[in-house]
Design an enzyme around this catalytic site. Structure first.
Site, PDB file in Angstrom:
ATOM      1  N   ASP A   1     -11.325   3.663   0.457  1.00 43.91           N
ATOM      2  CA  ASP A   1     -11.821   3.263   1.771  1.00 43.91           C
ATOM      3  C   ASP A   1     -12.222   4.695   2.179  1.00 43.91           C
ATOM      4  OD1 ASP A   1      -9.048   4.047   1.197  1.00 43.91           O
ATOM      5  OD2 ASP A   1      -8.517   3.475   3.236  1.00 43.91           O
TER       6      ASP A   1
ATOM      7  N   GLU B   1      -7.147  16.769  -2.277  1.00 43.91           N
ATOM      8  CA  GLU B   1      -7.072  15.422  -2.551  1.00 43.91           C
ATOM      9  C   GLU B   1      -8.295  15.025  -3.366  1.00 43.91           C
ATOM     10  OE1 GLU B   1      -7.055  11.569   0.245  1.00 43.91           O
ATOM     11  OE2 GLU B   1      -7.696  13.599   1.115  1.00 43.91           O
TER      12      GLU B   1
ATOM     13  N   ASN C   1       0.638  -1.291   0.008  1.00 38.52           N
ATOM     14  CA  ASN C   1      -0.003  -0.080  -0.035  1.00 38.52           C
ATOM     15  C   ASN C   1       0.867   1.364  -0.059  1.00 38.52           C
ATOM     16  OD1 ASN C   1      -3.027   0.670   1.829  1.00 38.52           O
ATOM     17  ND2 ASN C   1      -1.856   2.285   0.861  1.00 38.52           N
TER      18      ASN C   1
END
Length: 530
Positions: A302, A490, A183
């Site tokens: 997520d 983001e 990750n």
């Protein structure tokens, strides 16, 4: 099957590989102190503590805590400040010059987001990488796997193929040393990966330079593919079984893939929220919940209603029960890339291996189209592997991946594009889902990687008009936000373009690697991969 993994990763180690591991600090080495700190709320973001650097050996700190904690005047915060160096956000202290254009600002950010080669530090959770790399920004102080593909789009447009190569070399190094691309390069991320964009990265680099420069990554590409296919030989045809990341539907046929994590406890970097939700479940259900939380983190989404039986209840995550349409599109592309590079190299045995990977890709394409495309609604969906049921009540932008990577038929591509235009195109670009659950990968948010995949996916299937409309709306939102805040975010609220995006476990971050990369790439009009 030629692509089966030859190394069986341990399910108990901190990594997903049985390769020899260097000794690095893991926050769990602190023993009971770790749990106490994370549930105390001293650090609102659980990631702060796992990124903190112990100033002494973890065992020494644990012993000091055990001795000091019983004192009447014990102050946990003061103790931590004495024993740890706390991390700072990436770009802390950087000030935007809003007289610059957005493009100038992005190019000025590359040095801010670049980390030099790491030095091994036994007191850091950071896994050292041998070459420079880009981090996303803010709380994300390490490299992130799938983020890097979208960051690379902008690096190429900035003429920084040297930095792209450095990052590819780092990913190959991770495959060689820990058996896969985690990750991120932190010890607490080693039990999982992220959407496997390595082959797409190599393909972009080859397009920007020449095909021969992709050949040094062939061994790492095949090893990473083997990681995702580990255990395929265990699954009997027609059995409707799964093992780690591989799944075989009851109808038999080729292997497809799912997201997974070898661990089934709270994520260290999100320990408090995971632990608190887990405590609302009976003990017998916690392991399954934590496993699904971690598998969802591997997906990159997520969290999202995409993975929830009940969009309002995080406890109903079913990620490990699903065959994700985008994951399998990525692995199809990886198989085609490996086949193409083997054929290009033309060494002894390469032709046979190329044919095997090309056949694996075609088998996957046929299986995915049959399982995931719903002709009635003209859309791609994730599939519950136990029953073969398509999750048709939760359409998402994941349906654009078969278009971006060229799996869909012409008719399927046109049908998906029409629905994307009808339901997903909003004033600021494409919305991730149609459900406003409060999770960050749901409406009203739009995310740079999904904007890119969707815009270029519909362009590939003849909808240049739709691609241009979405591109213009997204870039206008980027510019508007930059002018008002001096930042690249983001994620963005694409429904109400005057509202800041929200949702999720942490505040919206600025920096921001993949936003910068996608913006520059859209401005240059890159074409999707072959």
């Amino acid at each position: 099957m030629a692509v089966a993994c030859s190394r069986a990763p341990s399910t108990t180690s901190r990594t997903s590989s049985n390769l020899p591991q260097p000794a690095f600090y893991h926050p769990a080495d602190l023993g009971p102190l770790f749990h106490v700190v994370q549930v105390s709320g001293i650090f609102p973001d659980s990631k702060t503590f796992v990124d903190a650097r112990p100033l002494l050996a973890p065992t020494e700190i644990a012993a000091r805590y055990a001795s000091a904690r019983t004192a009447t005047a014990f102050d946990l915060r003061a103790f931590l400040e004495q024993q740890f160096q706390l991390p700072r956000p990436v770009g802390d202290g950087f000030r935007s010059d809003t007289s610059q254009s957005m493009e100038e600002h992005i190019r000025a950010l590359w040095p801010v987001l670049t980390r030099p080669p790491d030095t091994a530090d036994a007191h850091s959770s950071l896994i050292p990488l041998p070459n420079p790399y880009i981090v996303p920004g803010g709380r994300f102080r390490e490299v992130y796997y799938w983020d890097s593909y979208f960051t690379m789009l902008g690096l190429i447009e900035s003429g920084r193929t040297d930095l792209v190569k450095s990052m590819l070399d780092n990913f190959a190094h991770l495959v060689e040393t820990v058996g896969h691309i985690p990750n991120g390069n932190r010890t607490y991320y080693l039990s999982r990966s992220q959407p496997p964009f390595f082959a797409a990265m190599v393909g972009r680099y080859a397009q920007a330079t020449d095909t021969a420069r992709a050949l040094p990554y062939l061994a790492a590409l095949e090893a990473e593919h083997a990681f995702w296919m580990n255990g395929a030989e265990r699954l009997a045809p027609g059995a409707g079984e799964a093992y780690r990341r591989v799944v075989r539907l009851r109808e038999g046929g080729p292997i497809l893939n799912r997201y997974w994590d070898d661990r089934s406890d709270p994520r260290p970097e999100s320990y408090r929220p995971d632990y608190e939700v887990g405590q609302t479940l009976g003990e017998g259900r916690r392991e399954g919940f934590y496993r699904n939380v971690r598998a969802t983190a591997e997906s990159g989404w997520d969290f999202s209603s995409r993975w929830l039986r009940d969009p309002k209840d995080l406890r109903t995550l079913e990620t490990t029960e699903l065959i994700p349409v985008d994951l399998n599109s990525l692995l199809y592309h990886a198989e085609r890339t490996i086949a193409a590079l083997r054929a290009f190299r033309g060494g002894a045995g390469d032709a046979d291996v190329a044919r095997q990977f090309a056949q694996a890709a075609e088998d996957r394409r046929r299986a995915l189209l049959a399982a995931a495309f719903d002709p009635t609604s003209g859309y791609f969906y994730d599939v519950r592997w136990r029953s073969g049921e398509r999750v048709t009540d939760r359409p998402t932008l994941a349906a654009a991946s078969p278009l971006y990577f060229g799996l869909a038929t012409s008719d399927q591509g046109r049908a998906v594009a029409a629905r994307l235009e009808r339901q997903f195109l909003k004033p600021g670009g494409f919305v991730t889902t149609l459900i406003a659950s409060g999770q960050q990968w749901d409406a009203p948010n739009g995310w740079p990687p999904l904007e890119w995949l969707t815009i270029e996916g519909v362009r590939r299937y003849g909808r240049a008009d739709l691609a241009a409309a979405a591109r213009d709306r997204w870039l206008a939102l980027n510019r508007r936000t930059y002018r008002s805040t001096g930042k690249m975010m983001e994620k963005y609220d694409v429904v109400d373009v005057h509202r800041r995006a929200g949702g999720g476990e942490y505040a919206t971050q600025d920096g921001f690697g993949w936003t910068n990369g996608v913006a520059l790439a859209l401005l240059k009009g890159l074409v999707p991969p072959d």
